[in-house]
Design a protein around this motif. Structure first.
Motif, PDB file in Angstrom:
ATOM      1  N   ILE A   2      67.027  15.494 -82.252  1.00 40.83           N
ATOM      2  CA  ILE A   2      67.459  14.103 -82.333  1.00 40.83           C
ATOM      3  C   ILE A   2      66.608  13.404 -83.397  1.00 40.83           C
ATOM      4  O   ILE A   2      65.376  13.401 -83.302  1.00 40.83           O
ATOM      5  CB  ILE A   2      67.264  13.403 -80.972  1.00 40.83           C
ATOM      6  CG1 ILE A   2      67.996  14.181 -79.871  1.00 40.83           C
ATOM      7  CG2 ILE A   2      67.711  11.956 -81.038  1.00 40.83           C
ATOM      8  CD1 ILE A   2      67.530  13.838 -78.476  1.00 40.83           C
ATOM      9  N   PRO A   3      67.218  12.818 -84.418  1.00 40.74           N
ATOM     10  CA  PRO A   3      66.425  12.117 -85.442  1.00 40.74           C
ATOM     11  C   PRO A   3      65.645  10.951 -84.834  1.00 40.74           C
ATOM     12  O   PRO A   3      66.118  10.291 -83.915  1.00 40.74           O
ATOM     13  CB  PRO A   3      67.469  11.597 -86.424  1.00 40.74           C
ATOM     14  CG  PRO A   3      68.715  12.345 -86.121  1.00 40.74           C
ATOM     15  CD  PRO A   3      68.640  12.774 -84.690  1.00 40.74           C
ATOM     16  N   ALA A   4      64.459  10.707 -85.344  1.00 44.67           N
ATOM     17  CA  ALA A   4      63.657   9.571 -84.885  1.00 44.67           C
ATOM     18  C   ALA A   4      64.258   8.296 -85.455  1.00 44.67           C
ATOM     19  O   ALA A   4      64.389   8.154 -86.666  1.00 44.67           O
ATOM     20  CB  ALA A   4      62.211   9.732 -85.328  1.00 44.67           C
ATOM     21  N   THR A   5      64.651   7.385 -84.578  1.00 39.84           N
ATOM     22  CA  THR A   5      65.253   6.132 -85.029  1.00 39.84           C
ATOM     23  C   THR A   5      64.289   4.963 -84.946  1.00 39.84           C
ATOM     24  O   THR A   5      64.562   3.901 -85.469  1.00 39.84           O
ATOM     25  CB  THR A   5      66.510   5.808 -84.203  1.00 39.84           C
ATOM     26  OG1 THR A   5      66.147   5.756 -82.821  1.00 39.84           O
ATOM     27  CG2 THR A   5      67.585   6.861 -84.419  1.00 39.84           C
ATOM     28  N   GLU A   6      63.171   5.154 -84.250  1.00 37.33           N
ATOM     29  CA  GLU A   6      62.120   4.144 -84.206  1.00 37.33           C
ATOM     30  C   GLU A   6      60.880   4.746 -84.837  1.00 37.33           C
ATOM     31  O   GLU A   6      60.680   5.956 -84.812  1.00 37.33           O
ATOM     32  CB  GLU A   6      61.828   3.716 -82.770  1.00 37.33           C
ATOM     33  CG  GLU A   6      62.960   2.921 -82.152  1.00 37.33           C
ATOM     34  CD  GLU A   6      62.511   2.246 -80.879  1.00 37.33           C
ATOM     35  OE1 GLU A   6      61.471   1.569 -80.890  1.00 37.33           O
ATOM     36  OE2 GLU A   6      63.213   2.407 -79.874  1.00 37.33           O
ATOM     37  N   ALA A   7      60.048   3.907 -85.409  1.00 37.14           N
ATOM     38  CA  ALA A   7      58.879   4.372 -86.159  1.00 37.14           C
ATOM     39  C   ALA A   7      57.699   4.655 -85.230  1.00 37.14           C
ATOM     40  O   ALA A   7      56.793   3.845 -85.080  1.00 37.14           O
ATOM     41  CB  ALA A   7      58.502   3.343 -87.209  1.00 37.14           C
ATOM     42  N   TYR A   8      57.706   5.836 -84.613  1.00 37.97           N
ATOM     43  CA  TYR A   8      56.579   6.272 -83.799  1.00 37.97           C
ATOM     44  C   TYR A   8      55.634   7.121 -84.641  1.00 37.97           C
ATOM     45  O   TYR A   8      56.064   7.781 -85.587  1.00 37.97           O
ATOM     46  CB  TYR A   8      57.051   7.126 -82.616  1.00 37.97           C
ATOM     47  CG  TYR A   8      57.508   6.326 -81.424  1.00 37.97           C
ATOM     48  CD1 TYR A   8      56.602   5.931 -80.452  1.00 37.97           C
ATOM     49  CD2 TYR A   8      58.839   5.985 -81.274  1.00 37.97           C
ATOM     50  CE1 TYR A   8      57.019   5.205 -79.353  1.00 37.97           C
ATOM     51  CE2 TYR A   8      59.267   5.263 -80.177  1.00 37.97           C
ATOM     52  CZ  TYR A   8      58.352   4.874 -79.217  1.00 37.97           C
ATOM     53  OH  TYR A   8      58.769   4.155 -78.133  1.00 37.97           O
TER      54      TYR A   8
END
Length: 135
Positions: A2-8
């Motif tokens: 799953i692509p990271a959609t929030e900047a963690y």
């Protein structure tokens, strides 16, 4: 995956010569089991962020705006000095980010606010009433 959609970011604790600081690596994606993935530049592939023993957790990127500042509350930051000496600086405030993450703030020598945990000779934070001796 799953692509990271929030900047963690993944945080890694680095300890050398009685100094502790944190390094970060961006989360690129999440695997199907929900684990955060970072790029392993040496192997040229994604790996679980928590695979290293010095993994210290995840945090939202600091691009989140500061929404409040709380008083330092008597906390201090311990630093190593020259010739095996130490010194402390008062934590002036705690920045509270929209993500819920908090960071201590000290005044750097140039007069600008700075997160002490990102200063190279940072050792640790000292709670109010706690002795400044090394761990």
């Amino acid at each position: 995956m799953i692509p990271a959609t929030e900047a963690y970011t993944a945080r890694y604790k680095v300890e050398t010569d009685q100094r502790t600081h944190y390094e970060t690596r961006p989360i690129v994606a999440w695997d199907d089991a929900g684990y955060a993935l970072v790029a392993d530049t040496k192997k040229g592939r994604l790996v679980r962020a928590n695979k290293d023993s010095n993994f210290a957790g995840l945090q939202l990127e600091e691009d989140a705006p500061v929404i409040a500042a709380l008083p330092g509350g008597g906390w201090t930051a311990l630093f190593t000095g020259d010739a095996a000496t130490t010194n402390t600086e008062p934590v002036l405030a705690w920045h509270v980010f929209a993500s819920g993450f908090m960071k201590p703030v000290v005044m750097e020598r140039g007069g600008a606010p700075e997160d002490p945990t990102e200063i190279e000779n940072f050792v640790r934070l000292i709670a109010p009433g706690e002795e400044a001796g090394h761990d």
